[in-house]
Write an enzyme that holds these catalytic residues in place. Structure first.
Site, PDB file in Angstrom:
ATOM      1  N   LYS A 208     -15.975  -4.357  -2.224  1.00  0.00           N
ATOM      2  CA  LYS A 208     -15.407  -5.697  -2.380  1.00  0.00           C
ATOM      3  C   LYS A 208     -16.255  -6.776  -1.725  1.00  0.00           C
ATOM      4  O   LYS A 208     -17.086  -6.499  -0.857  1.00  0.00           O
ATOM      5  CB  LYS A 208     -13.966  -5.727  -1.832  1.00  0.00           C
ATOM      6  N   ARG A 242      -8.889   4.009  -1.223  1.00  0.00           N
ATOM      7  CA  ARG A 242      -9.188   3.864  -2.654  1.00  0.00           C
ATOM      8  C   ARG A 242     -10.662   3.501  -2.772  1.00  0.00           C
ATOM      9  O   ARG A 242     -11.062   2.435  -2.309  1.00  0.00           O
ATOM     10  CB  ARG A 242      -8.289   2.765  -3.238  1.00  0.00           C
TER      11      ARG A 242
HETATM   12  C1  PT1 Z   1      -6.468  -2.317  -4.038  1.00  0.00           C
HETATM   13  C2  PT1 Z   1      -6.920  -2.519  -5.383  1.00  0.00           C
HETATM   14  C3  PT1 Z   1      -6.106  -1.960  -6.416  1.00  0.00           C
HETATM   15  N1  PT1 Z   1      -8.044  -3.210  -5.699  1.00  0.00           N
HETATM   16  C4  PT1 Z   1      -4.608  -1.115  -4.832  1.00  0.00           C
HETATM   17  N2  PT1 Z   1      -4.977  -1.254  -6.108  1.00  0.00           N
HETATM   18  C5  PT1 Z   1      -8.384  -3.383  -6.987  1.00  0.00           C
HETATM   19  N3  PT1 Z   1      -3.471  -0.427  -4.528  1.00  0.00           N
HETATM   20  C6  PT1 Z   1      -7.576  -2.837  -8.005  1.00  0.00           C
HETATM   21  C7  PT1 Z   1     -13.517  -8.481  -4.292  1.00  0.00           C
HETATM   22  O1  PT1 Z   1     -13.177  -9.204  -3.364  1.00  0.00           O
HETATM   23  O2  PT1 Z   1      -7.142  -2.803  -3.018  1.00  0.00           O
HETATM   24  N4  PT1 Z   1      -5.335  -1.631  -3.800  1.00  0.00           N
HETATM   25  N5  PT1 Z   1      -6.478  -2.136  -7.709  1.00  0.00           N
HETATM   26  C8  PT1 Z   1      -9.635  -4.165  -7.322  1.00  0.00           C
HETATM   27  N6  PT1 Z   1      -9.473  -5.556  -7.033  1.00  0.00           N
HETATM   28  C9  PT1 Z   1     -10.463  -6.321  -6.405  1.00  0.00           C
HETATM   29  C10 PT1 Z   1     -10.126  -7.337  -5.533  1.00  0.00           C
HETATM   30  C11 PT1 Z   1     -11.797  -6.030  -6.619  1.00  0.00           C
HETATM   31  C12 PT1 Z   1     -11.102  -8.043  -4.850  1.00  0.00           C
HETATM   32  C13 PT1 Z   1     -12.795  -6.729  -5.964  1.00  0.00           C
HETATM   33  C14 PT1 Z   1     -12.458  -7.744  -5.054  1.00  0.00           C
HETATM   34  O3  PT1 Z   1     -14.699  -8.285  -4.607  1.00  0.00           O
END
Ligand code: PT1
Length: 267
Positions: A208, A242
Site C-alpha cells: 500500500k 492479508r
Molecule cells: C484490507 C483490504 C481489503 N485492502 C480487507 N480487505 C484492499 N479486509 C482490499 C493504498 O493506499 O486492508 N482489508 N480489500 C485493497 N485496498 C487498498 C487500499 C489498496 C489502499 C491500496 C491502497 O495504496
C-alpha cells in the site's frame, strides 16, 4: 500463530498486478501457487477498492469472482474468502464454496448484514471513511484510533444482534481506506490495543501507498516493506495478515514464531 490471507485480484485494473491475473486460468493458477506457499485463506475480489477506484455492477462482479471461487474450491483445501460488499455476490460466492465474507464496507450495504448472517460463514468487518473513489481526499478524524475502534465494535455488535456469533467475526482497521499516512501510523501503533479486544484483527498493508511513503518505492518494489509490516502486525497481535507475497510472508512469520519465542519464552 498468525494466519496468512493471500490476495487474488480478478479485476482488470487491479492496483498492483496490472490485470495480469484477470484471466481466469491465471487467477486460479496464482491461487493454487499461494496455497502451495502456505496461504491459509485466499481472498478473491472482483471489484477494486483501492483509492480512486470506481464501483462495478453485480453481474460483472459475479462473472469475475464466481468461476474463480468454484475452481479454487474444487482444486485445493483452503478457505476461500470473497472480498465484496454486495449481498448478491456474498450469497452466490458462498454457494460456490466460499467460507468467509470480507467486506470493506463492514456489511453496511442494504441487505448485506442479513444476508451474511443467513449464510452462516465468518465475516471480516473493515473500517473505511468515505468511498474508494474519494476516500483519500483530505481524510479527517478527531481521534482516529478511538473512532475506528468504536465503529468496528458497533458493526461487530450489529452482527451479533443479527445472529453472527462472536467467534465468526474479524475486525480490520482498514489501512489506506480514508486515512492519511499519520492516521495509518496511529492505527498501526494501536494494534496492541485493537488486538486486545473481543475480536481477532485482520491487517492489510501489503504494497500500500503508506509503505511507498515510508520507503520512497513504487508499488512493484514494496516487498521488503510489506513483509516487515506483516511481521510487525503479527508481533503485535494480528490474527490474519492479508498479503500479495505469500511465500515470503510465510517464511518471515515462521522465523518470527521461533525467534520471538526464544527471546520471550512466555509468548
Ligand atoms: C484490507 C483490504 C481489503 N485492502 C480487507 N480487505 C484492499 N479486509 C482490499 C493504498 O493506499 O486492508 N482489508 N480489500 C485493497 N485496498 C487498498 C487500499 C489498496 C489502499 C491500496 C491502497 O495504496
Amino acid at each position: 500463530m498468525t494466519r496468512v490471507m493471500g490476495i487474488l485480484n480478478t479485476t482488470p485494473d487491479s492496483f498492483s498486478d496490472g490485470g495480469l491475473w484477470a484471466d481466469r486460468n491465471h487467477a486460479v493458477e496464482h491461487a493454487l501457487a499461494m496455497v502451495s506457499a502456505g496461504a491459509d485463506i485466499i481472498d478473491v475480489g472482483g471489484e477494486s477498492t483501492r483509492p480512486g477506484a470506481r464501483s462495478i455492477g453485480v453481474q460483472e462482479e459475479m462473472d469475475r469472482v464466481l468461476p474463480v471461487v468454484e475452481a479454487i474450491v474444487a482444486q485445493a483445501t483452503v478457505t476461500v474468502s470473497v472480498d465484496t460488499s454486495k449481498p448478491e455476490v456474498m450469497k452466490a460466492a458462498v454457494a460456490a464454496g466460499a467460507g468467509l465474507v470480507n467486506d470493506v464496507f463492514a456489511l453496511r450495504q442494504d441487505g448485506a448484514l442479513e444476508t451474511a448472517a443467513g449464510l452462516g460463514v465468518p465475516v471480516c468487518l473493515m473500517h473505511m471513511q468515505g468511498r474508494p473513489r474519494d476516500m483519500q481526499s483530505d481524510p479527517r478524524y478527531a481521534d482516529v484510533v478511538t473512532e475506528v475502534e468504536a465503529f468496528l465494535v458497533e458493526r461487530a455488535l450489529a452482527c451479533e444482534a443479527a445472529g453472527i456469533s462472536r467467534a465468526r467475526i474479524l475486525i480490520d482497521p482498514g489501512f489506506g481506506f480514508g486515512k492519511s499516512l499519520q492516521h495509518n501510523i496511529d492505527l498501526f501503533r494501536a494494534l496492541p490495543r485493537l488486538c486486545g479486544g473481543d475480536y481477532p484483527v485482520l491487517v492489510g498493508v501489503s504494497r500500500k501507498s503508506m509503505l511507498g511513503a515510508l520507503t520512497g518505492k513504487p508499488v512493484e518494489d514494496r516487498l521488503a516493506a510489506s513483509v516487515a509490516a506483516a511481521v510487525l502486525a503479527a508481533r503485535h497481535g494480528a490474527a490474519v495478515v492479508r498479503v500479495h507475497d505469500v511465500a515470503e510472508t510465510v517464511d518471515a512469520l515462521k522465523v518470527l514464531q521461533v525467534l520471538e519465542t526464544a527471546v520471550h519464552p512466555s509468548r
